[in-house]
Design an enzyme around this catalytic site. Structure first.
Site, PDB file in Angstrom:
ATOM      1  N   SER A 133      44.424   4.430  -3.592  1.00 28.06           N
ATOM      2  CA  SER A 133      45.621   3.654  -3.941  1.00 28.06           C
ATOM      3  C   SER A 133      45.521   3.021  -5.325  1.00 28.06           C
ATOM      4  O   SER A 133      46.535   2.783  -5.974  1.00 28.06           O
ATOM      5  CB  SER A 133      45.848   2.554  -2.897  1.00 28.06           C
ATOM      6  N   ASN A 144      35.441   7.474  -1.919  1.00 24.49           N
ATOM      7  CA  ASN A 144      35.476   6.479  -2.991  1.00 24.49           C
ATOM      8  C   ASN A 144      35.706   5.053  -2.490  1.00 24.49           C
ATOM      9  O   ASN A 144      35.279   4.098  -3.139  1.00 24.49           O
ATOM     10  CB  ASN A 144      36.593   6.886  -3.972  1.00 24.49           C
ATOM     11  N   TYR A 154      25.664  -4.724  -1.058  1.00 23.82           N
ATOM     12  CA  TYR A 154      26.365  -3.643  -1.771  1.00 23.82           C
ATOM     13  C   TYR A 154      25.377  -2.608  -2.307  1.00 23.82           C
ATOM     14  O   TYR A 154      25.575  -1.404  -2.145  1.00 23.82           O
ATOM     15  CB  TYR A 154      27.172  -4.278  -2.905  1.00 23.82           C
TER      16      TYR A 154
HETATM   17  P1  NAP Z   1      38.997  -1.254  -6.052  1.00 18.54           P
HETATM   18  O1  NAP Z   1      39.842  -1.250  -7.276  1.00 18.54           O
HETATM   19  O2  NAP Z   1      38.662  -2.547  -5.418  1.00 18.54           O
HETATM   20  O3  NAP Z   1      39.717  -0.292  -4.953  1.00 18.54           O
HETATM   21  C1  NAP Z   1      39.132  -0.144  -3.702  1.00 18.54           C
HETATM   22  C2  NAP Z   1      39.880   0.924  -2.939  1.00 18.54           C
HETATM   23  O4  NAP Z   1      39.208   1.119  -1.669  1.00 18.54           O
HETATM   24  C3  NAP Z   1      41.310   0.574  -2.618  1.00 18.54           C
HETATM   25  O5  NAP Z   1      42.075   1.755  -2.645  1.00 18.54           O
HETATM   26  C4  NAP Z   1      41.234   0.049  -1.188  1.00 18.54           C
HETATM   27  O6  NAP Z   1      42.433   0.201  -0.451  1.00 18.54           O
HETATM   28  C5  NAP Z   1      40.155   0.964  -0.622  1.00 18.54           C
HETATM   29  N1  NAP Z   1      39.481   0.413   0.541  1.00 18.54           N
HETATM   30  C6  NAP Z   1      38.745  -0.724   0.622  1.00 18.54           C
HETATM   31  N2  NAP Z   1      38.286  -0.911   1.860  1.00 18.54           N
HETATM   32  C7  NAP Z   1      38.729   0.124   2.609  1.00 18.54           C
HETATM   33  C8  NAP Z   1      38.615   0.480   3.957  1.00 18.54           C
HETATM   34  N3  NAP Z   1      37.942  -0.280   4.850  1.00 18.54           N
HETATM   35  N4  NAP Z   1      39.229   1.601   4.389  1.00 18.54           N
HETATM   36  C9  NAP Z   1      39.955   2.370   3.531  1.00 18.54           C
HETATM   37  N5  NAP Z   1      40.097   2.083   2.224  1.00 18.54           N
HETATM   38  C10 NAP Z   1      39.497   0.971   1.760  1.00 18.54           C
HETATM   39  O7  NAP Z   1      37.606  -0.524  -6.302  1.00 18.54           O
HETATM   40  P2  NAP Z   1      37.091   0.387  -7.531  1.00 18.54           P
HETATM   41  O8  NAP Z   1      36.492  -0.500  -8.541  1.00 18.54           O
HETATM   42  O9  NAP Z   1      38.126   1.369  -7.906  1.00 18.54           O
HETATM   43  O10 NAP Z   1      35.863   1.109  -6.818  1.00 18.54           O
HETATM   44  C11 NAP Z   1      35.980   2.388  -6.201  1.00 18.54           C
HETATM   45  C12 NAP Z   1      34.590   2.826  -5.753  1.00 18.54           C
HETATM   46  O11 NAP Z   1      33.735   2.884  -6.896  1.00 18.54           O
HETATM   47  C13 NAP Z   1      33.946   1.868  -4.763  1.00 18.54           C
HETATM   48  O12 NAP Z   1      33.190   2.597  -3.831  1.00 18.54           O
HETATM   49  C14 NAP Z   1      33.018   1.059  -5.642  1.00 18.54           C
HETATM   50  O13 NAP Z   1      31.936   0.543  -4.913  1.00 18.54           O
HETATM   51  C15 NAP Z   1      32.583   2.109  -6.647  1.00 18.54           C
HETATM   52  N6  NAP Z   1      32.071   1.557  -7.905  1.00 18.54           N
HETATM   53  C16 NAP Z   1      32.879   0.785  -8.682  1.00 18.54           C
HETATM   54  C17 NAP Z   1      32.371   0.289  -9.889  1.00 18.54           C
HETATM   55  C18 NAP Z   1      33.207  -0.555 -10.813  1.00 18.54           C
HETATM   56  O14 NAP Z   1      32.649  -1.056 -11.795  1.00 18.54           O
HETATM   57  N7  NAP Z   1      34.512  -0.725 -10.576  1.00 18.54           N
HETATM   58  C19 NAP Z   1      31.049   0.561 -10.243  1.00 18.54           C
HETATM   59  C20 NAP Z   1      30.272   1.347  -9.421  1.00 18.54           C
HETATM   60  C21 NAP Z   1      30.788   1.852  -8.247  1.00 18.54           C
HETATM   61  P3  NAP Z   1      43.608  -0.937  -0.496  1.00 18.54           P
HETATM   62  O15 NAP Z   1      44.363  -0.725  -1.784  1.00 18.54           O
HETATM   63  O16 NAP Z   1      44.431  -0.627   0.700  1.00 18.54           O
HETATM   64  O17 NAP Z   1      42.933  -2.262  -0.427  1.00 18.54           O
END
Ligand code: NAP
Length: 246
Positions: A13, A89, A154
């Site tokens: 999303s 993801n 995490y």
């Molecule tokens: P984000 O902007 O917070 O988005 C999280 C997404 O996960 C949203 O689409 C959310 O849906 C969905 N989600 C959360 N809990 C869920 C659940 N229980 N069931 C189904 N969907 C769920 O996160 P992001 O920064 O894009 O991160 C994406 C991935 O990359 C994550 O695994 C994160 O750990 C990893 N990551 C991120 C970074 C960074 O710097 N951003 C670095 C390393 C790794 P809703 O919209 O419905 O809430």
């Protein structure tokens, strides 16, 4: 390049998941997005993909609920006729020092990030095995490799994703299924927006490229890993972090 492929993107999303969904759609794939709610952001992602001429649907499902995952994946297979690509993801953070973490802080993060990714993969595997083809990309994190103060829950979940990736790669390589992990560093999204400014500034000092990453940069890497050109790559963990952890 991905015409006639269907990709499931959990957490598609917004943030990194949205960028991956849009990138794969741009390459010709139809997209099933899994998210926790039917939000404006989710609808905007669906509309963006439909405007590109691809099919897109949202499945509201908490990936830590195995029943809900099984139902959502069955519905996706019915609606799209099969699945070719899975991007695990979706993820959450509940950052605190370990001394301050309660049982819920630990179990929620492990349940969504690690167990949830396993549930979705397990639900998709029979379809991949039947096709003798599948591409799985798991989004881990550099902190799963290097650790991080304030992120015991995490970083453990993201280290777990790496073991999970390598084991799935070994179990299903002979069936034409690859499974790789991407370990991003600091990528600007809602997840990083909620970090304290001092923590963000301190992190920049440790990034040799001297900038944060963009979701679209992670999406390019994911697109390569699901392509035919990457068919001999499996069980790999590829960092994309501007040199944060060398
Ligand atoms: P984000 O902007 O917070 O988005 C999280 C997404 O996960 C949203 O689409 C959310 O849906 C969905 N989600 C959360 N809990 C869920 C659940 N229980 N069931 C189904 N969907 C769920 O996160 P992001 O920064 O894009 O991160 C994406 C991935 O990359 C994550 O695994 C994160 O750990 C990893 N990551 C991120 C970074 C960074 O710097 N951003 C670095 C390393 C790794 P809703 O919209 O419905 O809430």
């Amino acid at each position: 390049m991905l015409n006639d492929n269907t990709a499931v993107v959990t957490g598609g999303s917004r943030g990194i998941g949205r960028a991956i969904a849009v990138k794969l759609a741009g390459l010709g794939a139809d997209i099933a997005i899994i998210a926790t709610r039917d939000s404006d952001r989710a609808q905007d992602t669906i509309k963006t993909i439909e405007d590109m001429g691809r099919k897109a649907r949202l499945y509201v499902c908490d990936i830590s609920d195995i029943e809900a995952v099984n139902n959502a994946v069955s519905q996706i297979i019915t609606d799209f006729g099969g699945i070719d690509i899975l991007i695990n993801n979706a993820g959450i953070t509940k950052d605190k020092l370990l001394m301050q973490m309660n049982e819920e802080d630990i179990s929620d993060v492990i349940d969504v990030n690690l167990k949830g990714s396993m549930y979705v993969t397990k639900a998709c595997l029979r379809n991949f095995v039947r096709k003798r083809h599948g591409r799985i990309v798991n989004i881990s994190s550099v902190v799963g490799l290097m650790g991080n103060a304030g992120q015991v829950n995490y970083s453990a979940s993201k280290a777990g994703i790496i073991g999970f990736t390598k084991s799935v790669a070994r179990e299903y390589a002979s069936k034409g299924i690859t499974c790789n992990a991407i370990a991003p560093g600091f990528i600007c999204t809602d997840m990083t927006d909620k970090m304290p400014k001092e923590a963000i500034d301190a992190m920049l000092d440790n990034i040799p490229c001297k900038r944060y990453g963009k979701p679209e940069e992670v999406a390019h890497l994911a697109a390569f890993l699901v392509s035919d050109e990457a068919s001999y790559i499996t069980g790999e963990v590829i960092k994309i972090d501007g040199g944060m952890y060398i």
